[in-house]
Scaffold this motif. Structure first.
Motif, PDB file in Angstrom:
ATOM      1  N   GLY A 166       0.614  -1.212   0.094  1.00  0.00           N
ATOM      2  CA  GLY A 166      -0.096  -0.139   0.007  1.00  0.00           C
ATOM      3  C   GLY A 166       0.855   1.428  -0.199  1.00  0.00           C
ATOM      4  O   GLY A 166       1.932   1.233  -0.035  1.00  0.00           O
TER       5      GLY A 166
ATOM      6  N   HIS B 264      -2.664   3.003   3.483  1.00  0.00           N
ATOM      7  CA  HIS B 264      -3.683   2.384   2.920  1.00  0.00           C
ATOM      8  C   HIS B 264      -3.590   1.090   2.159  1.00  0.00           C
ATOM      9  O   HIS B 264      -2.599   1.155   1.220  1.00  0.00           O
ATOM     10  CB  HIS B 264      -4.375   3.344   1.796  1.00  0.00           C
TER      11      HIS B 264
ATOM     12  N   ASP C 102      -3.974  -2.415   0.137  1.00  0.00           N
ATOM     13  CA  ASP C 102      -4.874  -3.243  -0.558  1.00  0.00           C
ATOM     14  C   ASP C 102      -4.874  -4.657  -0.295  1.00  0.00           C
ATOM     15  O   ASP C 102      -3.986  -5.436  -0.344  1.00  0.00           O
ATOM     16  CB  ASP C 102      -4.581  -2.880  -2.091  1.00  0.00           C
TER      17      ASP C 102
ATOM     18  N   SER D 118     -12.490  -1.189   4.637  1.00  0.00           N
ATOM     19  CA  SER D 118     -13.532  -1.040   3.756  1.00  0.00           C
ATOM     20  C   SER D 118     -14.566  -1.660   3.874  1.00  0.00           C
ATOM     21  O   SER D 118     -14.504  -3.188   3.810  1.00  0.00           O
ATOM     22  CB  SER D 118     -12.849  -1.152   2.427  1.00  0.00           C
TER      23      SER D 118
ATOM     24  N   TYR E 124     -10.014  -5.720  -5.143  1.00  0.00           N
ATOM     25  CA  TYR E 124      -9.442  -5.518  -3.735  1.00  0.00           C
ATOM     26  C   TYR E 124     -10.132  -4.610  -2.985  1.00  0.00           C
ATOM     27  O   TYR E 124     -10.921  -3.521  -3.478  1.00  0.00           O
ATOM     28  CB  TYR E 124      -7.916  -4.909  -4.028  1.00  0.00           C
TER      29      TYR E 124
ATOM     30  N   GLN F 265      -9.723  -1.855   0.653  1.00  0.00           N
ATOM     31  CA  GLN F 265      -8.917  -1.095   1.458  1.00  0.00           C
ATOM     32  C   GLN F 265      -8.722  -1.357   2.913  1.00  0.00           C
ATOM     33  O   GLN F 265      -9.999  -1.451   3.472  1.00  0.00           O
ATOM     34  CB  GLN F 265      -9.033   0.328   0.922  1.00  0.00           C
TER      35      GLN F 265
END
Length: 366
Positions: free
Chosen positions: A62, A218, A220, A253, A262, A264
């Protein structure tokens, strides 16, 4: 002569038979002995599966981003920027002046508004006095009702103009107060577009501020991994420069990107980490400890993209067994399946063996 030759032939034959008998007598004991035992191909040390408490981890990639960014611009337009006081990377406090606008025009507008206000006050005073006089004359019958009404109307109009002028003066004072462009929150300046001499434009960005200087990662992750990550879970980041930083999951997420498939995960990072927004980082989510069955890595060999070990049988002959491996840690490797708990596995030297070889076990690995 013929008799002599016949005797010599018989003696020669007898000698051959005696020699053959002696040779057979000497050879007989060796033939009656037990067959010799096969020699081991290698002396080995064995190992068995052991249980270990390993940290369950999930890896992801990320970027480092700002927690929140504030875009700062001028509240008034058409005014020249007189001074810029900060640059990119500067730490600022809430309310700190970042830039100043030229105030000569603003001061002139305020002075004009103050003068207009005083004029409106004088007009209202005159209209009020005239209305009071007309009222008395109307009561005495010297003026008509129409004249009295006109006087009252003029007074009310003057009062309304005074209120409007007061509002204009307030606007002028606010514009003058807005000559200083200030920081809406404490943080770090991440971008600066303000230039001395430029004229402020509507919705133009002059500065960008990372609020409170906070950064986050962040990450993924796949849909399967997303379900394993929980809020508050610890994370260990490794930057491209090898720096390690500890973080905590802030949010997960609730949806998956339909294009990338994907999701987050947002990870809070501590202050003063020397990280920079936009950096790439790899991270490991620490999902708690889990029991693993492990072997020394030296006992596991790879062939044709498959992992296998040599198991020592009861007759000391080795048998190759294919296994499925998992995580690695230090000099150990996790065995997911393919091997029983009591199997005696060749620890070292397996590369020199083939299936069916006879080995001599010298001991067990600790």
């Amino acid at each position: 002569m013929s008799v002599l030759k016949s005797n010599k032939a018989r003696w020669a034959m007898t000698g051959v038979v005696l020699v053959a008998g002696v040779l057979m007598w000497h050879r007989a004991p060796a033939e009656k002995g037990a067959p010799q035992a096969a020699k081991p191909a290698l002396t080995v040390v064995t190992a068995t599966l052991k249980s270990a408490q390993w940290q369950q981890t999930l890896q992801a990639n990320g970027s480092i981003v700002a927690w929140q960014e504030a875009i700062i611009g001028a509240e008034i337009t058409g005014v020249r920027i007189a001074d810029v006081l900060v640059s990119v990377g500067d730490e600022v406090m809430r309310g700190q002046v970042l830039a100043r606008l030229a105030n000569d025009t603003l001061q002139a507008n305020e002075a004009e508004s103050q003068a207009a206000l005083r004029e409106s006050e004088a007009v209202l005073a005159d209209a009020s006095a005239n209305a009071a006089r007309i009222r008395k004359l109307f009561e005495s019958g010297f003026v008509s009702a129409q004249q009295a009404g006109q006087a009252v109307t003029l007074e009310n109009t003057a009062r309304a103009k005074l209120d409007a002028q007061r509002a204009r003066l307030k606007v002028s004072a606010q514009r003058l107060a807005q000559q200083n462009i200030t920081a809406p929150d404490a943080g770090v300046i991440s971008a600066r577009n303000a230039t001395v001499g430029a004229i402020t434009q509507p919705a133009a960005e002059l500065f960008r501020l990372i609020r409170q200087g906070r950064l986050e990662w962040h990450a993924d992750v796949t849909a399967d991994e997303l379900g394993l990550i929980k809020k508050g879970m610890k994370v260990e980041l490794t930057t491209a420069q090898g720096k390690r930083v500890q973080g905590v999951v802030r949010a997960v997420s609730p949806a998956i990107n339909q294009q990338t498939r994907y999701g987050q995960v947002l990870v809070n990072l501590p202050a003063d980490t020397e990280l920079v927004a936009g950096m790439f980082a790899k991270g490991v989510f620490l999902a708690g400890e889990k029991t693993a069955t492990v072997l020394p890595q030296s006992a596991v060999m790879l062939r044709d993209n498959s992992a296998f070990v040599f198991v020592v049988g009861e007759n000391s002959h080795v048998l190759a067994k294919k296994i499925i491996t998992g995580r690695r840690q230090d000099n150990l490797i996790e065995v997911v399946s393919g091997l029983s708990l009591d199997a005696q596995v060749v620890d070292t030297g397996g590369a020199f063996l083939v299936e069916g070889d006879l080995v001599r076990v010298a001991g067990r690995a600790q």
